[in-house]
Design a protein around this motif. Structure first.
Motif, PDB file in Angstrom:
ATOM      1  N   LEU A   1     -17.141  18.023 -64.365  1.00  0.00           N
ATOM      2  CA  LEU A   1     -17.103  18.703 -63.074  1.00  0.00           C
ATOM      3  C   LEU A   1     -17.798  20.061 -63.148  1.00  0.00           C
ATOM      4  CD1 LEU A   1     -13.487  17.912 -61.796  1.00  0.00           C
ATOM      5  CD2 LEU A   1     -15.640  16.767 -61.232  1.00  0.00           C
ATOM      6  N   TRP A   2     -17.670  20.732 -64.271  1.00  0.00           N
ATOM      7  CA  TRP A   2     -18.330  22.024 -64.422  1.00  0.00           C
ATOM      8  C   TRP A   2     -19.846  21.859 -64.370  1.00  0.00           C
ATOM      9  CZ3 TRP A   2     -17.404  27.009 -64.126  1.00  0.00           C
ATOM     10  CH2 TRP A   2     -18.317  27.909 -64.675  1.00  0.00           C
ATOM     11  N   VAL A   3     -20.360  20.823 -65.038  1.00  0.00           N
ATOM     12  CA  VAL A   3     -21.798  20.571 -65.004  1.00  0.00           C
ATOM     13  C   VAL A   3     -22.249  20.230 -63.588  1.00  0.00           C
ATOM     14  CG1 VAL A   3     -23.612  19.001 -65.777  1.00  0.00           C
ATOM     15  CG2 VAL A   3     -21.949  19.871 -67.420  1.00  0.00           C
ATOM     16  N   LEU A   4     -21.478  19.387 -62.900  1.00  0.00           N
ATOM     17  CA  LEU A   4     -21.881  18.930 -61.578  1.00  0.00           C
ATOM     18  C   LEU A   4     -21.916  20.058 -60.560  1.00  0.00           C
ATOM     19  CD1 LEU A   4     -19.957  15.549 -61.284  1.00  0.00           C
ATOM     20  CD2 LEU A   4     -22.401  15.883 -61.655  1.00  0.00           C
ATOM     21  N   ARG A   5     -20.999  21.006 -60.666  1.00  0.00           N
ATOM     22  CA  ARG A   5     -20.912  22.025 -59.626  1.00  0.00           C
ATOM     23  C   ARG A   5     -21.858  23.196 -59.868  1.00  0.00           C
ATOM     24  NH1 ARG A   5     -19.402  27.334 -60.330  1.00  0.00           N
ATOM     25  NH2 ARG A   5     -17.885  27.242 -58.632  1.00  0.00           N
ATOM     26  N   ASN A   6     -22.476  23.283 -61.038  1.00  0.00           N
ATOM     27  CA  ASN A   6     -23.368  24.400 -61.317  1.00  0.00           C
ATOM     28  C   ASN A   6     -24.761  24.128 -60.763  1.00  0.00           C
ATOM     29  OD1 ASN A   6     -22.272  26.707 -63.051  1.00  0.00           O
ATOM     30  ND2 ASN A   6     -21.368  24.902 -64.017  1.00  0.00           N
ATOM     31  N   GLU A   7     -25.375  25.173 -60.231  1.00  0.00           N
ATOM     32  CA  GLU A   7     -26.718  25.048 -59.683  1.00  0.00           C
ATOM     33  C   GLU A   7     -27.731  24.927 -60.809  1.00  0.00           C
ATOM     34  OE1 GLU A   7     -27.443  28.442 -57.333  1.00  0.00           O
ATOM     35  OE2 GLU A   7     -25.932  27.974 -55.805  1.00  0.00           O
ATOM     36  N   PRO A   8     -28.758  24.093 -60.624  1.00  0.00           N
ATOM     37  CA  PRO A   8     -29.828  24.027 -61.624  1.00  0.00           C
ATOM     38  C   PRO A   8     -30.637  25.313 -61.615  1.00  0.00           C
ATOM     39  CG  PRO A   8     -30.409  22.740 -59.688  1.00  0.00           C
ATOM     40  CD  PRO A   8     -28.987  23.182 -59.498  1.00  0.00           C
ATOM     41  N   PHE A   9     -31.294  25.586 -62.725  1.00  0.00           N
ATOM     42  CA  PHE A   9     -32.095  26.807 -62.818  1.00  0.00           C
ATOM     43  C   PHE A   9     -33.268  26.779 -61.839  1.00  0.00           C
ATOM     44  CE2 PHE A   9     -30.167  26.734 -67.143  1.00  0.00           C
ATOM     45  CZ  PHE A   9     -29.456  27.916 -67.032  1.00  0.00           C
ATOM     46  N   ASP A  10     -33.749  25.571 -61.530  1.00  0.00           N
ATOM     47  CA  ASP A  10     -34.877  25.465 -60.603  1.00  0.00           C
ATOM     48  C   ASP A  10     -34.416  25.031 -59.220  1.00  0.00           C
ATOM     49  OD1 ASP A  10     -34.100  22.941 -61.324  1.00  0.00           O
ATOM     50  OD2 ASP A  10     -36.126  22.138 -61.530  1.00  0.00           O
ATOM     51  N   MET A  11     -33.223  25.466 -58.834  1.00  0.00           N
ATOM     52  CA  MET A  11     -32.641  25.053 -57.559  1.00  0.00           C
ATOM     53  C   MET A  11     -33.549  25.443 -56.391  1.00  0.00           C
ATOM     54  SD  MET A  11     -30.466  26.376 -54.856  1.00  0.00           S
ATOM     55  CE  MET A  11     -29.139  25.719 -53.840  1.00  0.00           C
ATOM     56  N   ARG A  12     -33.766  24.482 -55.494  1.00  0.00           N
ATOM     57  CA  ARG A  12     -34.568  24.709 -54.304  1.00  0.00           C
ATOM     58  C   ARG A  12     -33.660  24.550 -53.096  1.00  0.00           C
ATOM     59  NH1 ARG A  12     -39.890  21.054 -55.875  1.00  0.00           N
ATOM     60  NH2 ARG A  12     -40.504  22.272 -57.717  1.00  0.00           N
ATOM     61  N   PRO A  13     -33.353  25.614 -52.396  1.00  0.00           N
ATOM     62  CA  PRO A  13     -32.436  25.505 -51.258  1.00  0.00           C
ATOM     63  C   PRO A  13     -33.076  24.776 -50.090  1.00  0.00           C
ATOM     64  CG  PRO A  13     -33.315  27.720 -51.418  1.00  0.00           C
ATOM     65  CD  PRO A  13     -33.797  26.997 -52.639  1.00  0.00           C
ATOM     66  N   LEU A  14     -32.226  24.334 -49.198  1.00  0.00           N
ATOM     67  CA  LEU A  14     -32.680  23.635 -48.001  1.00  0.00           C
ATOM     68  C   LEU A  14     -33.703  24.485 -47.259  1.00  0.00           C
ATOM     69  CD1 LEU A  14     -32.270  21.165 -46.153  1.00  0.00           C
ATOM     70  CD2 LEU A  14     -30.470  22.463 -44.989  1.00  0.00           C
ATOM     71  N   GLY A  15     -34.818  23.874 -46.898  1.00  0.00           N
ATOM     72  CA  GLY A  15     -35.879  24.582 -46.192  1.00  0.00           C
ATOM     73  C   GLY A  15     -36.956  25.147 -47.089  1.00  0.00           C
ATOM     74  N   CYS A  16     -36.762  25.043 -48.409  1.00  0.00           N
ATOM     75  CA  CYS A  16     -37.753  25.557 -49.360  1.00  0.00           C
ATOM     76  C   CYS A  16     -38.616  24.386 -49.831  1.00  0.00           C
ATOM     77  CB  CYS A  16     -37.057  26.218 -50.550  1.00  0.00           C
ATOM     78  SG  CYS A  16     -38.173  26.763 -51.857  1.00  0.00           S
ATOM     79  N   TYR A  17     -39.913  24.432 -49.517  1.00  0.00           N
ATOM     80  CA  TYR A  17     -40.818  23.346 -49.850  1.00  0.00           C
ATOM     81  C   TYR A  17     -42.025  23.907 -50.600  1.00  0.00           C
ATOM     82  CZ  TYR A  17     -38.020  21.370 -46.093  1.00  0.00           C
ATOM     83  OH  TYR A  17     -36.971  20.979 -45.302  1.00  0.00           O
ATOM     84  N   PRO A  18     -41.906  24.116 -51.927  1.00  0.00           N
ATOM     85  CA  PRO A  18     -43.028  24.707 -52.662  1.00  0.00           C
ATOM     86  C   PRO A  18     -44.239  23.782 -52.750  1.00  0.00           C
ATOM     87  CG  PRO A  18     -41.249  24.070 -54.146  1.00  0.00           C
ATOM     88  CD  PRO A  18     -40.716  23.916 -52.766  1.00  0.00           C
ATOM     89  N   GLU A  19     -44.004  22.435 -52.744  1.00  0.00           N
ATOM     90  CA  GLU A  19     -45.145  21.526 -52.735  1.00  0.00           C
ATOM     91  C   GLU A  19     -45.768  21.524 -51.338  1.00  0.00           C
ATOM     92  OE1 GLU A  19     -42.088  20.548 -53.429  1.00  0.00           O
ATOM     93  OE2 GLU A  19     -41.988  19.897 -55.523  1.00  0.00           O
ATOM     94  N   ARG A  20     -47.050  21.700 -51.271  1.00  0.00           N
ATOM     95  CA  ARG A  20     -47.730  21.802 -49.979  1.00  0.00           C
ATOM     96  C   ARG A  20     -48.162  20.404 -49.518  1.00  0.00           C
ATOM     97  NH1 ARG A  20     -49.388  26.909 -48.404  1.00  0.00           N
ATOM     98  NH2 ARG A  20     -51.146  25.997 -47.239  1.00  0.00           N
ATOM     99  N   HIS A  21     -47.168  19.587 -49.153  1.00  0.00           N
ATOM    100  CA  HIS A  21     -47.477  18.259 -48.638  1.00  0.00           C
ATOM    101  C   HIS A  21     -48.132  18.361 -47.261  1.00  0.00           C
ATOM    102  CE1 HIS A  21     -45.393  16.496 -51.967  1.00  0.00           C
ATOM    103  NE2 HIS A  21     -44.227  17.010 -51.622  1.00  0.00           N
ATOM    104  N   PHE A  22     -47.794  19.410 -46.540  1.00  0.00           N
ATOM    105  CA  PHE A  22     -48.392  19.638 -45.229  1.00  0.00           C
ATOM    106  C   PHE A  22     -49.175  20.948 -45.294  1.00  0.00           C
ATOM    107  CE2 PHE A  22     -44.631  17.102 -44.260  1.00  0.00           C
ATOM    108  CZ  PHE A  22     -45.181  16.099 -43.472  1.00  0.00           C
ATOM    109  N   THR A  23     -50.428  20.880 -44.929  1.00  0.00           N
ATOM    110  CA  THR A  23     -51.275  22.074 -44.958  1.00  0.00           C
ATOM    111  C   THR A  23     -51.701  22.513 -43.561  1.00  0.00           C
ATOM    112  OG1 THR A  23     -53.241  20.677 -45.270  1.00  0.00           O
ATOM    113  CG2 THR A  23     -52.162  21.530 -47.259  1.00  0.00           C
TER     114      THR A  23
END
Length: 340
Positions: A271-293
Protein backbone atom coordinates in the motif's frame (compact mmCIF):
# COMPACT_ATOMS: atom_id res chain seq x y z
CA UNK A 1 -9.30 10.89 -37.34
CA UNK A 2 -9.77 7.78 -35.22
CA UNK A 3 -6.12 8.06 -34.23
CA UNK A 4 -6.95 11.33 -32.49
CA UNK A 5 -8.92 9.42 -29.86
CA UNK A 6 -5.89 7.49 -28.70
CA UNK A 7 -3.99 10.76 -28.29
CA UNK A 8 -6.67 12.53 -26.30
CA UNK A 9 -7.20 9.59 -23.93
CA UNK A 10 -4.61 10.73 -21.45
CA UNK A 11 -1.55 10.78 -23.77
CA UNK A 12 -0.08 7.79 -21.98
CA UNK A 13 -0.66 4.27 -20.82
CA UNK A 14 -4.39 3.69 -20.33
CA UNK A 15 -5.66 0.33 -19.18
CA UNK A 16 -9.43 0.27 -19.27
CA UNK A 17 -9.45 -3.19 -17.74
CA UNK A 18 -7.97 -1.62 -14.60
CA UNK A 19 -10.79 0.90 -14.61
CA UNK A 20 -13.64 -1.59 -14.55
CA UNK A 21 -12.04 -3.75 -11.89
CA UNK A 22 -11.41 -0.76 -9.69
CA UNK A 23 -14.73 0.97 -10.26
CA UNK A 24 -16.92 -2.09 -10.49
CA UNK A 25 -15.75 -3.75 -7.31
CA UNK A 26 -14.38 -1.17 -4.95
CA UNK A 27 -17.59 0.65 -4.06
CA UNK A 28 -17.38 -1.38 -0.84
CA UNK A 29 -13.97 0.10 -0.03
CA UNK A 30 -14.97 2.34 2.88
CA UNK A 31 -18.51 1.33 3.72
CA UNK A 32 -17.77 -1.56 6.02
CA UNK A 33 -15.46 -0.27 8.71
CA UNK A 34 -17.00 -2.37 11.41
CA UNK A 35 -15.28 -1.49 14.67
CA UNK A 36 -17.59 -0.79 17.59
CA UNK A 37 -16.23 0.48 20.88
CA UNK A 38 -18.37 0.55 24.00
CA UNK A 39 -17.81 1.13 27.68
CA UNK A 40 -18.05 -2.58 28.42
CA UNK A 41 -15.11 -3.54 26.26
CA UNK A 42 -14.31 -4.44 22.69
CA UNK A 43 -17.08 -5.52 20.31
CA UNK A 44 -16.48 -6.55 16.75
CA UNK A 45 -18.88 -7.14 13.91
CA UNK A 46 -16.91 -9.86 12.17
CA UNK A 47 -19.33 -9.88 9.26
CA UNK A 48 -18.29 -6.33 8.45
CA UNK A 49 -14.68 -7.45 8.89
CA UNK A 50 -15.29 -10.01 6.13
CA UNK A 51 -16.47 -7.29 3.77
CA UNK A 52 -13.35 -5.23 4.48
CA UNK A 53 -11.27 -8.29 3.69
CA UNK A 54 -13.03 -8.69 0.32
CA UNK A 55 -12.64 -4.96 -0.32
CA UNK A 56 -8.90 -5.21 0.15
CA UNK A 57 -8.74 -7.95 -2.46
CA UNK A 58 -10.54 -5.73 -4.94
CA UNK A 59 -8.19 -2.80 -4.39
CA UNK A 60 -5.02 -4.87 -4.51
CA UNK A 61 -6.21 -6.75 -7.56
CA UNK A 62 -6.94 -3.51 -9.33
CA UNK A 63 -3.30 -2.61 -8.87
CA UNK A 64 -2.00 -5.61 -10.81
CA UNK A 65 -2.21 -5.22 -14.57
CA UNK A 66 -0.59 -8.58 -15.22
CA UNK A 67 -3.53 -10.25 -13.50
CA UNK A 68 -6.20 -9.71 -16.13
CA UNK A 69 -5.05 -9.47 -19.72
CA UNK A 70 -7.78 -7.26 -21.12
CA UNK A 71 -6.03 -3.93 -21.55
CA UNK A 72 -7.69 -2.28 -24.49
CA UNK A 73 -6.72 1.37 -24.59
CA UNK A 74 -3.13 1.77 -23.53
CA UNK A 75 -0.58 3.08 -25.95
CA UNK A 76 1.87 0.36 -26.94
CA UNK A 77 3.24 2.61 -29.64
CA UNK A 78 4.08 5.42 -27.20
CA UNK A 79 5.68 3.44 -24.39
CA UNK A 80 5.21 4.41 -20.78
CA UNK A 81 4.22 0.96 -19.53
CA UNK A 82 5.45 0.23 -16.02
CA UNK A 83 5.36 -3.28 -14.62
CA UNK A 84 3.52 -3.32 -11.29
CA UNK A 85 5.65 -3.43 -8.18
CA UNK A 86 2.95 -5.37 -6.36
CA UNK A 87 3.11 -8.41 -8.60
CA UNK A 88 1.88 -11.98 -8.22
CA UNK A 89 4.28 -12.77 -5.37
CA UNK A 90 2.91 -9.96 -3.20
CA UNK A 91 -0.66 -11.03 -3.83
CA UNK A 92 0.09 -14.66 -2.98
CA UNK A 93 1.84 -13.59 0.22
CA UNK A 94 -0.73 -11.04 1.36
CA UNK A 95 -4.17 -12.03 0.10
CA UNK A 96 -5.87 -15.14 1.44
CA UNK A 97 -8.10 -15.53 -1.60
CA UNK A 98 -5.15 -16.36 -3.81
CA UNK A 99 -5.01 -16.04 -7.57
CA UNK A 100 -8.04 -18.21 -8.35
CA UNK A 101 -10.16 -16.55 -5.68
CA UNK A 102 -9.35 -13.08 -6.93
CA UNK A 103 -10.14 -14.06 -10.51
CA UNK A 104 -13.51 -15.37 -9.36
CA UNK A 105 -14.12 -12.12 -7.51
CA UNK A 106 -13.33 -10.13 -10.66
CA UNK A 107 -15.64 -12.33 -12.72
CA UNK A 108 -18.51 -11.68 -10.32
CA UNK A 109 -17.86 -7.95 -10.38
CA UNK A 110 -17.75 -7.90 -14.17
CA UNK A 111 -21.10 -9.65 -14.40
CA UNK A 112 -22.69 -6.86 -12.36
CA UNK A 113 -20.84 -3.94 -13.91
CA UNK A 114 -22.94 -1.48 -15.92
CA UNK A 115 -21.87 1.43 -18.09
CA UNK A 116 -23.89 3.84 -15.93
CA UNK A 117 -21.59 3.14 -12.98
CA UNK A 118 -18.63 4.38 -15.05
CA UNK A 119 -20.31 7.64 -16.14
CA UNK A 120 -20.03 9.84 -13.05
CA UNK A 121 -23.28 11.88 -13.25
CA UNK A 122 -25.31 8.72 -13.85
CA UNK A 123 -23.52 6.87 -11.08
CA UNK A 124 -24.21 9.61 -8.53
CA UNK A 125 -27.89 9.60 -9.48
CA UNK A 126 -28.01 5.81 -9.35
CA UNK A 127 -26.62 5.81 -5.82
CA UNK A 128 -28.84 8.68 -4.70
CA UNK A 129 -25.98 10.93 -3.58
CA UNK A 130 -26.27 13.76 -6.10
CA UNK A 131 -27.35 16.26 -3.42
CA UNK A 132 -25.56 14.75 -0.41
CA UNK A 133 -23.95 17.51 1.67
CA UNK A 134 -20.26 17.45 2.58
CA UNK A 135 -19.62 14.60 0.15
CA UNK A 136 -16.24 15.88 -0.96
CA UNK A 137 -15.62 13.14 -3.49
CA UNK A 138 -18.82 13.94 -5.37
CA UNK A 139 -18.26 17.70 -5.18
CA UNK A 140 -14.73 17.53 -6.56
CA UNK A 141 -15.42 14.73 -9.03
CA UNK A 142 -18.34 16.56 -10.65
CA UNK A 143 -16.19 19.61 -11.33
CA UNK A 144 -13.35 17.53 -12.73
CA UNK A 145 -15.76 15.52 -14.88
CA UNK A 146 -17.22 18.75 -16.26
CA UNK A 147 -13.74 20.12 -17.04
CA UNK A 148 -12.71 16.92 -18.81
CA UNK A 149 -15.96 16.78 -20.77
CA UNK A 150 -15.60 20.38 -21.91
CA UNK A 151 -12.02 19.73 -23.01
CA UNK A 152 -12.95 16.51 -24.82
CA UNK A 153 -15.96 18.17 -26.46
CA UNK A 154 -13.79 20.96 -27.78
CA UNK A 155 -11.18 18.64 -29.26
CA UNK A 156 -13.76 16.26 -30.72
CA UNK A 157 -15.48 19.21 -32.37
CA UNK A 158 -12.28 20.04 -34.22
CA UNK A 159 -12.13 16.66 -35.93
CA UNK A 160 -15.75 15.49 -36.11
CA UNK A 161 -17.99 18.22 -37.56
CA UNK A 162 -21.13 16.05 -37.57
CA UNK A 163 -22.56 12.72 -36.42
CA UNK A 164 -21.94 11.21 -39.84
CA UNK A 165 -18.21 11.76 -39.37
CA UNK A 166 -18.34 9.73 -36.16
CA UNK A 167 -20.27 6.89 -37.78
CA UNK A 168 -17.96 6.89 -40.78
CA UNK A 169 -14.67 6.67 -38.85
CA UNK A 170 -13.78 2.99 -39.25
CA UNK A 171 -10.76 3.17 -36.95
CA UNK A 172 -12.77 4.77 -34.17
CA UNK A 173 -15.56 2.20 -34.47
CA UNK A 174 -13.06 -0.67 -34.45
CA UNK A 175 -11.50 0.73 -31.27
CA UNK A 176 -14.89 0.94 -29.53
CA UNK A 177 -15.76 -2.62 -30.62
CA UNK A 178 -12.46 -3.88 -29.22
CA UNK A 179 -13.21 -2.30 -25.84
CA UNK A 180 -16.71 -3.80 -25.86
CA UNK A 181 -15.59 -7.31 -26.78
CA UNK A 182 -12.25 -7.57 -24.95
CA UNK A 183 -12.83 -5.26 -22.00
CA UNK A 184 -16.45 -6.16 -21.33
CA UNK A 185 -16.61 -9.58 -23.03
CA UNK A 186 -19.35 -8.51 -25.42
CA UNK A 187 -21.96 -8.29 -22.67
CA UNK A 188 -24.95 -6.36 -24.00
CA UNK A 189 -26.40 -6.15 -20.50
CA UNK A 190 -23.42 -4.04 -19.45
CA UNK A 191 -24.80 -1.09 -21.42
CA UNK A 192 -21.31 -0.42 -22.83
CA UNK A 193 -21.63 0.73 -26.45
CA UNK A 194 -20.20 -1.42 -29.21
CA UNK A 195 -20.64 1.43 -31.69
CA UNK A 196 -20.79 5.21 -31.36
CA UNK A 197 -23.21 7.03 -33.65
CA UNK A 198 -23.30 10.62 -32.37
CA UNK A 199 -20.90 13.28 -31.19
CA UNK A 200 -22.44 13.57 -27.68
CA UNK A 201 -22.07 9.81 -27.13
CA UNK A 202 -18.48 9.91 -28.32
CA UNK A 203 -17.74 12.79 -25.94
CA UNK A 204 -19.33 10.92 -23.02
CA UNK A 205 -17.38 7.75 -23.82
CA UNK A 206 -14.02 9.53 -24.05
CA UNK A 207 -14.74 11.53 -20.91
CA UNK A 208 -15.56 8.32 -19.07
CA UNK A 209 -12.25 6.71 -20.04
CA UNK A 210 -10.11 9.73 -19.17
CA UNK A 211 -11.95 10.31 -15.89
CA UNK A 212 -11.77 6.62 -14.89
CA UNK A 213 -8.03 6.40 -15.53
CA UNK A 214 -7.17 9.70 -13.85
CA UNK A 215 -9.54 11.22 -11.29
CA UNK A 216 -11.42 8.12 -10.18
CA UNK A 217 -8.22 6.15 -9.99
CA UNK A 218 -6.77 8.87 -7.77
CA UNK A 219 -9.84 8.83 -5.51
CA UNK A 220 -9.52 5.07 -4.95
CA UNK A 221 -5.75 4.62 -5.07
CA UNK A 222 -4.33 7.63 -3.25
CA UNK A 223 -6.02 7.00 0.09
CA UNK A 224 -5.21 3.31 0.32
CA UNK A 225 -2.42 3.65 2.85
CA UNK A 226 -4.33 6.07 5.07
CA UNK A 227 -7.28 3.66 5.15
CA UNK A 228 -5.29 0.44 5.39
CA UNK A 229 -2.57 1.52 7.82
CA UNK A 230 -5.03 0.63 10.60
CA UNK A 231 -5.19 -2.99 9.51
CA UNK A 232 -8.78 -3.89 10.64
CA UNK A 233 -10.08 -1.24 8.22
CA UNK A 234 -8.71 -3.18 5.25
CA UNK A 235 -7.57 -6.68 6.28
CA UNK A 236 -5.92 -8.81 3.63
CA UNK A 237 -6.79 -12.16 5.18
CA UNK A 238 -8.88 -13.87 7.84
CA UNK A 239 -7.65 -16.69 10.05
CA UNK A 240 -11.11 -17.62 11.33
CA UNK A 241 -14.34 -18.32 9.39
CA UNK A 242 -17.10 -15.70 9.29
CA UNK A 243 -19.48 -15.86 12.27
CA UNK A 244 -22.80 -17.62 11.92
CA UNK A 245 -24.63 -15.35 14.37
CA UNK A 246 -24.63 -11.65 15.29
CA UNK A 247 -23.54 -12.27 18.86
CA UNK A 248 -20.71 -9.98 20.04
CA UNK A 249 -17.26 -11.52 19.99
CA UNK A 250 -14.63 -11.40 22.67
CA UNK A 251 -11.37 -9.59 22.14
CA UNK A 252 -9.62 -12.95 21.88
CA UNK A 253 -11.95 -14.11 19.11
CA UNK A 254 -11.37 -10.88 17.24
CA UNK A 255 -7.58 -11.11 17.52
CA UNK A 256 -7.65 -14.71 16.35
CA UNK A 257 -9.31 -13.63 13.10
CA UNK A 258 -6.78 -10.91 12.22
CA UNK A 259 -4.07 -11.64 9.66
CA UNK A 260 -0.60 -12.54 10.86
CA UNK A 261 1.99 -9.85 11.46
CA UNK A 262 4.13 -10.79 8.47
CA UNK A 263 1.05 -10.66 6.20
CA UNK A 264 0.15 -7.24 7.55
CA UNK A 265 3.71 -6.00 7.02
CA UNK A 266 3.62 -7.18 3.40
CA UNK A 267 0.30 -5.43 2.84
CA UNK A 268 1.52 -2.16 4.34
CA UNK A 269 4.58 -2.27 2.11
CA UNK A 270 2.43 -2.76 -0.98
CA UNK A 271 0.00 0.00 0.00
CA UNK A 272 2.87 2.37 0.70
CA UNK A 273 4.29 1.78 -2.78
CA UNK A 274 0.88 2.19 -4.42
CA UNK A 275 0.02 5.47 -2.74
CA UNK A 276 3.34 7.20 -3.42
CA UNK A 277 3.66 9.43 -6.46
CA UNK A 278 6.21 8.42 -9.11
CA UNK A 279 9.19 10.69 -9.58
CA UNK A 280 8.05 11.43 -13.12
CA UNK A 281 4.43 12.06 -12.13
CA UNK A 282 2.44 13.92 -14.77
CA UNK A 283 -0.68 15.57 -13.35
CA UNK A 284 -3.96 15.74 -15.19
CA UNK A 285 -3.73 18.27 -18.01
CA UNK A 286 0.04 17.96 -18.41
CA UNK A 287 0.92 16.69 -21.90
CA UNK A 288 4.69 16.96 -22.52
CA UNK A 289 4.46 14.86 -25.70
CA UNK A 290 3.39 17.15 -28.52
CA UNK A 291 0.85 14.85 -30.16
CA UNK A 292 -1.05 17.95 -31.22
CA UNK A 293 0.86 20.84 -32.74
CA UNK A 294 -2.01 22.86 -34.22
CA UNK A 295 -3.03 26.06 -32.51
CA UNK A 296 -6.67 25.11 -31.78
CA UNK A 297 -6.09 21.93 -29.73
CA UNK A 298 -3.21 23.52 -27.85
CA UNK A 299 -5.47 26.43 -26.94
CA UNK A 300 -8.00 23.92 -25.59
CA UNK A 301 -5.24 22.32 -23.50
CA UNK A 302 -4.35 25.67 -21.95
CA UNK A 303 -8.01 26.33 -21.16
CA UNK A 304 -8.30 22.87 -19.62
CA UNK A 305 -5.33 23.56 -17.35
CA UNK A 306 -6.80 26.91 -16.31
CA UNK A 307 -10.08 25.23 -15.32
CA UNK A 308 -8.18 22.58 -13.36
CA UNK A 309 -6.19 25.32 -11.59
CA UNK A 310 -9.46 27.01 -10.58
CA UNK A 311 -10.77 23.70 -9.22
CA UNK A 312 -7.53 23.23 -7.29
CA UNK A 313 -7.82 26.66 -5.63
CA UNK A 314 -11.38 25.86 -4.59
CA UNK A 315 -10.39 22.45 -3.18
CA UNK A 316 -7.53 23.93 -1.18
CA UNK A 317 -9.67 26.72 0.27
CA UNK A 318 -12.18 24.12 1.45
CA UNK A 319 -9.52 21.76 2.81
CA UNK A 320 -7.95 24.58 4.81
CA UNK A 321 -11.18 24.72 6.85
CA UNK A 322 -11.57 20.96 7.36
CA UNK A 323 -10.20 19.04 10.35
CA UNK A 324 -9.58 16.14 7.94
CA UNK A 325 -8.86 17.45 4.45
CA UNK A 326 -9.83 15.56 1.32
CA UNK A 327 -6.88 16.16 -1.04
CA UNK A 328 -7.20 13.19 -3.37
CA UNK A 329 -9.08 15.02 -6.15
CA UNK A 330 -7.02 18.18 -6.03
CA UNK A 331 -5.96 18.27 -9.72
CA UNK A 332 -2.18 18.50 -9.04
CA UNK A 333 -2.56 15.24 -7.08
CA UNK A 334 -4.28 13.42 -9.97
CA UNK A 335 -2.05 11.54 -12.37
CA UNK A 336 -2.74 11.98 -16.05
CA UNK A 337 -3.30 8.26 -16.43
CA UNK A 338 -2.92 5.02 -14.52
CA UNK A 339 0.80 4.38 -13.92
CA UNK A 340 2.09 1.90 -11.33
Amino acid sequence: MGGFCRDVLGFGSILLGFGWILLGLCEIRVDFVGICWDLGGFCWDLGAFCWDWVGFGCILLGSGWDFVGIGVGFRRDRGGFCWPLCGPWSRRQAVALGRRGLLELVARGLRDLHYDSLVLPRDLRRRGVTHTRCYHFADDARRIWAAIRRFVGGVVGLYYPCDAAVRGDAELQAWVREIFHRGFLGRRRSGVPSRLRTIPRLVTFLTMVIYSCSAHHAAVNSGQFELGAFMPNLPAAMREPPPQTKEPLTEGQFLAALPAMNTTATVLGVLWVLRNEPFDMRPLGCYPERHFTEGAPRRLMREFRRRLAAISRRVRRRNAQLPRPYPYLDPPNIENSVAI
